[in-house]
Write an enzyme that holds these catalytic residues in place. Structure first.
Site, PDB file in Angstrom:
ATOM      1  N   LYS A   1       0.847  -1.204   0.000  1.00 35.64           N
ATOM      2  CA  LYS A   1       0.000   0.000   0.000  1.00 35.64           C
ATOM      3  C   LYS A   1       0.885   1.258   0.000  1.00 35.64           C
ATOM      4  O   LYS A   1       1.985   1.231  -0.549  1.00 35.64           O
ATOM      5  CB  LYS A   1      -0.983  -0.037   1.165  1.00 35.64           C
ATOM      6  CG  LYS A   1      -1.774  -1.349   1.180  1.00 35.64           C
ATOM      7  CD  LYS A   1      -2.971  -1.361   2.072  1.00 35.64           C
ATOM      8  CE  LYS A   1      -3.658  -2.709   1.977  1.00 35.64           C
ATOM      9  NZ  LYS A   1      -4.893  -2.783   2.727  1.00 35.64           N
TER      10      LYS A   1
ATOM     11  N   GLU B   1      -9.690  -0.462  -2.089  1.00 31.82           N
ATOM     12  CA  GLU B   1      -9.375   0.912  -1.681  1.00 31.82           C
ATOM     13  C   GLU B   1      -9.379   1.847  -2.890  1.00 31.82           C
ATOM     14  O   GLU B   1      -9.749   3.014  -2.793  1.00 31.82           O
ATOM     15  CB  GLU B   1      -8.018   0.942  -0.946  1.00 31.82           C
ATOM     16  CG  GLU B   1      -8.146   0.339   0.451  1.00 31.82           C
ATOM     17  CD  GLU B   1      -6.881  -0.302   0.991  1.00 31.82           C
ATOM     18  OE1 GLU B   1      -5.781  -0.060   0.441  1.00 31.82           O
ATOM     19  OE2 GLU B   1      -7.003  -1.060   1.975  1.00 31.82           O
TER      20      GLU B   1
ATOM     21  N   GLU C   1     -11.084 -10.507  -1.962  1.00 28.19           N
ATOM     22  CA  GLU C   1     -10.825  -9.752  -0.744  1.00 28.19           C
ATOM     23  C   GLU C   1     -12.135  -9.188  -0.196  1.00 28.19           C
ATOM     24  O   GLU C   1     -12.592  -8.119  -0.657  1.00 28.19           O
ATOM     25  CB  GLU C   1      -9.857  -8.601  -1.025  1.00 28.19           C
ATOM     26  CG  GLU C   1      -8.494  -9.066  -1.485  1.00 28.19           C
ATOM     27  CD  GLU C   1      -7.417  -8.048  -1.130  1.00 28.19           C
ATOM     28  OE1 GLU C   1      -6.446  -8.444  -0.480  1.00 28.19           O
ATOM     29  OE2 GLU C   1      -7.555  -6.870  -1.489  1.00 28.19           O
TER      30      GLU C   1
ATOM     31  N   SER D   1      -6.716  -9.410   6.152  1.00 22.51           N
ATOM     32  CA  SER D   1      -6.189  -9.772   7.472  1.00 22.51           C
ATOM     33  C   SER D   1      -5.535 -11.162   7.500  1.00 22.51           C
ATOM     34  O   SER D   1      -5.671 -11.901   8.481  1.00 22.51           O
ATOM     35  CB  SER D   1      -7.277  -9.650   8.545  1.00 22.51           C
ATOM     36  OG  SER D   1      -7.726  -8.312   8.643  1.00 22.51           O
TER      37      SER D   1
HETATM   38  P1  PGA Z   1      -4.730  -6.584   5.043  1.00 19.41           P
HETATM   39  O1  PGA Z   1      -4.882  -5.996   3.557  1.00 19.41           O
HETATM   40  O2  PGA Z   1      -3.957  -7.868   4.942  1.00 19.41           O
HETATM   41  O3  PGA Z   1      -4.005  -5.527   5.816  1.00 19.41           O
HETATM   42  O4  PGA Z   1      -6.116  -6.833   5.556  1.00 19.41           O
HETATM   43  C1  PGA Z   1      -5.126  -6.831   2.468  1.00 19.41           C
HETATM   44  C2  PGA Z   1      -5.246  -6.032   1.208  1.00 19.41           C
HETATM   45  O5  PGA Z   1      -5.797  -4.920   1.239  1.00 19.41           O
HETATM   46  O6  PGA Z   1      -4.779  -6.460   0.125  1.00 19.41           O
END
Ligand code: PGA
Length: 247
Positions: A11, A96, A166, A212
């Site tokens: 990210k 996102e 996801e 997560s």
């Molecule tokens: P996370 O993010 O493992 O922090 O939940 C996963 C992602 O957004 O690809």
């Protein structure tokens, strides 16, 4: 047997220098795993991280791209540029980006088609909100997202793509889908791919789970029949990512 693919989604974290430093340490921990391992890094980190990973089996990915080659698109980066900088994967349609930057299914499709044309492997993200899950709309929604994302993609090209399931309610929340919940949706995604491309092709396409993922739950999730690895956010920024790669 599909080869597992474990991708870290960094990210908007780490400067180019920090990224190079971290990649230099982490590569020794995660190389030669027998799985495909990818670091999806901020665009400005692709070049230095690709440099560091050269000669290892760890690949570099981007987190977004534009579908045009060049032109008056201020602030955008093309697939060609990513490829030239050293990326071989690109995350497309992350929730996102859909939520904060207005990405649509149609845009995801254009990006996927272009990524493939430029020799980048798209990691196409799909997934539902908690509300959609409560309303029993999960399967219908991910089927629609997959259907649109693969418009105009040939069977031969589809084989090279990766899907990441996801669930939005599991991203960055510490709440993981149970392995049964994740498997159910990944199986439905494969069934949709089978409708589009037939069984042999759908059996080749790798489907990741993301949301997560941690060293505690990776093993159970990644051993489900239709889950071929993970897209890992928060936990990919720690040295413990090693434990997820060697789940
Ligand atoms: P996370 O993010 O493992 O922090 O939940 C996963 C992602 O957004 O690809």
């Amino acid at each position: 047997m599909r080869k597992k693919i474990i991708a870290g989604n960094w990210k908007m974290n780490k400067t180019p220098r920090e990224a190079a430093e971290f990649a230099a340490k982490l590569k020794n921990k995660v190389k030669n795993s027998g799985h495909d391992v990818v670091f999806c890094v901020p665009a400005v980190c692709i070049l230095p991280v690709a440099d560091i990973l050269m000669g290892t089996d760890v690949a570099v990915g981007a987190q977004n791209m534009h579908w045009e080659d060049s032109g008056a698109f201020t602030g955008e980066i093309s697939a060609k540029m990513l490829k030239d900088a050293g990326a071989s994967y690109v995350v497309i349609g992350h929730s996102e980006r859909r939520e904060y930057f207005g990405e649509t299914d149609a845009g995801v499709n254009k990006k996927a088609v272009k990524a493939i044309a430029e020799g980048l492997t798209p990691i196409i993200c799909v997934g539902e909100t908690l509300e959609q899950r409560w309303e029993n709309r999960t399967i219908g929604l991910v089927r629609r997202q997959v259907g649109v994302a693969y418009k105009g993609v040939s069977a031969g090209d589809a084989q090279k793509t990766v899907v990441a399931y996801e669930p939005i309610w599991a991203i960055g929340t510490g709440v993981t889908a149970t392995s049964a919940q994740a498997e159910e949706v990944c199986a439905a995604i494969r069934a949709m791919l089978c409708e589009l491309y037939g069984d042999p092709v759908s059996q080749q396409i790798r489907i990741q789970y993301g949301g997560s993922v941690s060293e505690k739950n990776a093993s159970e999730l990644f051993r489900m029949p239709n889950i071929d690895g993970g897209l890992v956010g928060g936990a990919s920024l720690k040295m413990d990512f090693e434990k997820i790669v060697f789940f």
